[in-house]
Design a protein around this motif. Structure first.
Motif, PDB file in Angstrom:
ATOM      1  N   ILE A  82       0.237  -1.467   0.149  1.00 17.71           N
ATOM      2  CA  ILE A  82       0.141   0.033  -0.264  1.00 17.71           C
ATOM      3  C   ILE A  82       0.740   1.374   0.297  1.00 17.71           C
ATOM      4  O   ILE A  82       0.435   2.619  -1.091  1.00 17.71           O
ATOM      5  N   LEU A  83       1.869   1.366   0.899  1.00 21.37           N
ATOM      6  CA  LEU A  83       3.029   2.752   1.380  1.00 21.37           C
ATOM      7  C   LEU A  83       2.944   2.944  -0.544  1.00 21.37           C
ATOM      8  O   LEU A  83       3.123   3.726  -0.991  1.00 21.37           O
ATOM      9  N   ASN A 124       1.090   4.446  -3.231  1.00 23.35           N
ATOM     10  CA  ASN A 124       0.954   5.795  -2.713  1.00 23.35           C
ATOM     11  C   ASN A 124       1.803   6.254  -2.531  1.00 23.35           C
ATOM     12  O   ASN A 124       1.780   7.496  -3.890  1.00 23.35           O
ATOM     13  N   SER A 162      -1.196   6.309   3.688  1.00 24.40           N
ATOM     14  CA  SER A 162      -1.080   5.008   3.617  1.00 24.40           C
ATOM     15  C   SER A 162      -1.597   4.329   5.145  1.00 24.40           C
ATOM     16  O   SER A 162      -2.001   3.864   4.694  1.00 24.40           O
TER      17      SER A 162
END
Length: 330
Positions: free
Chosen positions: A87-88, A91, A151
C-alpha cells in the motif's frame, strides 16, 4: 490590476510580476439562489466542470489502484508487512507520477513557459527558509511524509473492512451518490480544518511550514507539518461512521493526496502546443497563499462567501481586503 509589464506570452503582469486571468475566482452555482438550472448543468457536465477533467482522472486512478495494485481483502485481516508495504509503495508511486509529472512539465521542462502562471517567478533556490535551501527538495520531503500519513489511514481502514468492523455498503444507488458527494464532504472538512490551523497558536507552530510557500508549485500542496497531515487526512475517518465501499475510501484518500498538486501548481491552465489547454482554474487557492487570510475553502462549497473571507482576484477585492486589514490593525 495595473499593468506594468507584458511577458513573453503577451500576458499583462503587474509590478510584482503577477498575472490574473480575466475570469475571477468563483463558486459552483448549485447553491445559488435563485437557481439557474442551465448554469448548474454546465458546471456539472461541462469541461472544465465537476466531472471533467479532474474528477474523471481521480476516479480512473482510484480504479487502477484498487483493481491492479491493492492486495486481496482476505490478506488484510491481519496486519502484515507484506501488504502494508505494498500500500505504501503504491501510494508513493501514485504521488510521484502524478505530482511529479505536473512538476516535470511545468517547472523542469517548462513546457509552457510562464503562460497562465500566476506568479512570474520560479521556485526558490538558495533560500534558507527551506530544507536544503531548496524549495522543491523541501516540498518533496514533506510530501513523502504526508504520503506515509495517507497510507497509514488507508491501511487502518483496510484492516477495518477486512475484519468487518466498518459500516459497509455496496448498494448501487448509494455507491454512485456517495461518490458524487465525496468532493463536497472534502471541501466542507478542508474549510474547517484550515480555519482551525490558522488560529494563531496553531499557525505559528504547525501551519507556518506550509505557508513558507508563497510562490507555489505542485509539490507545495502536500508540504505540511506532520500534525497538519494528520488533520488534513482525517477526512478519511468519515468511513468509520458512514456506510461505504472500499472504493469510496480509496477515492477519498487519493483525491486528498493528489488534489493539492493541481491546486498548488501555480498555473491557471496546462497548455500543450498552441491550441490544447486543460483548465484548472485554481486562482482561488493561489490567492490564499498570496494573502493568507482569504479563501480558506474551495469552490464546491461557498463557505468563504458565507463567512466573509472570499477573494475573487479582482482589483476591487484587493482594495476591499486592504481596507479591512488597515481597519483591523487600527
Amino acid at each position: 490590476m495595473s499593468s506594468a509589464q507584458t511577458d513573453e506570452h503577451g500576458q499583462a503582469r503587474d509590478r510584482r510580476g503577477e498575472w490574473r486571468p480575466k475570469k475571477p475566482a468563483g463558486f459552483m452555482p448549485l447553491l445559488d439562489w435563485p437557481q439557474r438550472p442551465a448554469a448548474v448543468a454546465k458546471w456539472f457536465f461541462g469541461v472544465p466542470g465537476f466531472f471533467a477533467p479532474w474528477y474523471a482522472v481521480y476516479v480512473a486512478l482510484t480504479c487502477l489502484a484498487y483493481f491492479v495494485f491493492t492486495p486481496e481483502l482476505t490478506r488484510m485481516e491481519t496486519l502484515a508487512l507484506e501488504w502494508v508495504l505494498l500500500i505504501l509503495l503504491r501510494n508513493i508511486a501514485l504521488i510521484t507520477i502524478f505530482t511529479g509529472g505536473l512538476h516535470l512539465w511545468l517547472y523542469r521542462v517548462r513546457g509552457q513557459g510562464r503562460k497562465t502562471k500566476y506568479n512570474g517567478n520560479w521556485m526558490a533556490k538558495n533560500d534558507r527558509r527551506f530544507l536544503f535551501h531548496n524549495q522543491v527538495f523541501d516540498n518533496v520531503v514533506w510530501s513523502m511524509i504526508g504520503t506515509l500519513v495517507w497510507s497509514l489511514y488507508e491501511i487502518g481502514l483496510w484492516w477495518g473492512y477486512a475484519n468487518g468492523v466498518l459500516p459497509y455498503s455496496a448498494n448501487p444507488v448509494w455507491f454512485v451518490l456517495w461518490m458524487i458527494l465525496m468532493p463536497f464532504w472534502r471541501n466542507f472538512h478542508f474549510y474547517w480544518i484550515h480555519r482551525l490551523i490558522h488560529w494563531p497558536p496553531l499557525y505559528r507552530t504547525i501551519h507556518y511550514l506550509h505557508h513558507k510557500n508563497v510562490n507555489v508549485g505542485p509539490w507545495s500542496g502536500m508540504a505540511m507539518h506532520p500534525i497538519e497531515h494528520i488533520l488534513y487526512f482525517s477526512c478519511m475517518l468519515i468511513h468509520l461512521v458512514v456506510p461505504s465501499h472500499p472504493l469510496h475510501m480509496m477515492f477519498n484518500g487519493l483525491t486528498t493526496a493528489l488534489g493539492p498538486g493541481v491546486s498548488h501548481s501555480g498555473f491557471d491552465e496546462l497548455v500543450f502546443g498552441d491550441e490544447t489547454a486543460l483548465k484548472k482554474e485554481k486562482l482561488m487557492h493561489y490567492l490564499h497563499h498570496r494573502y493568507h487570510t482569504v479563501n480558506f475553502g474551495e469552490s464546491a462549497v461557498p463557505l468563504d462567501k458565507w463567512f466573509g473571507s472570499f477573494h475573487d482576484g479582482t482589483p476591487e477585492a484587493d482594495s476591499h481586503f486592504r481596507t479591512r486589514r488597515s481597519r483591523d490593525r487600527a
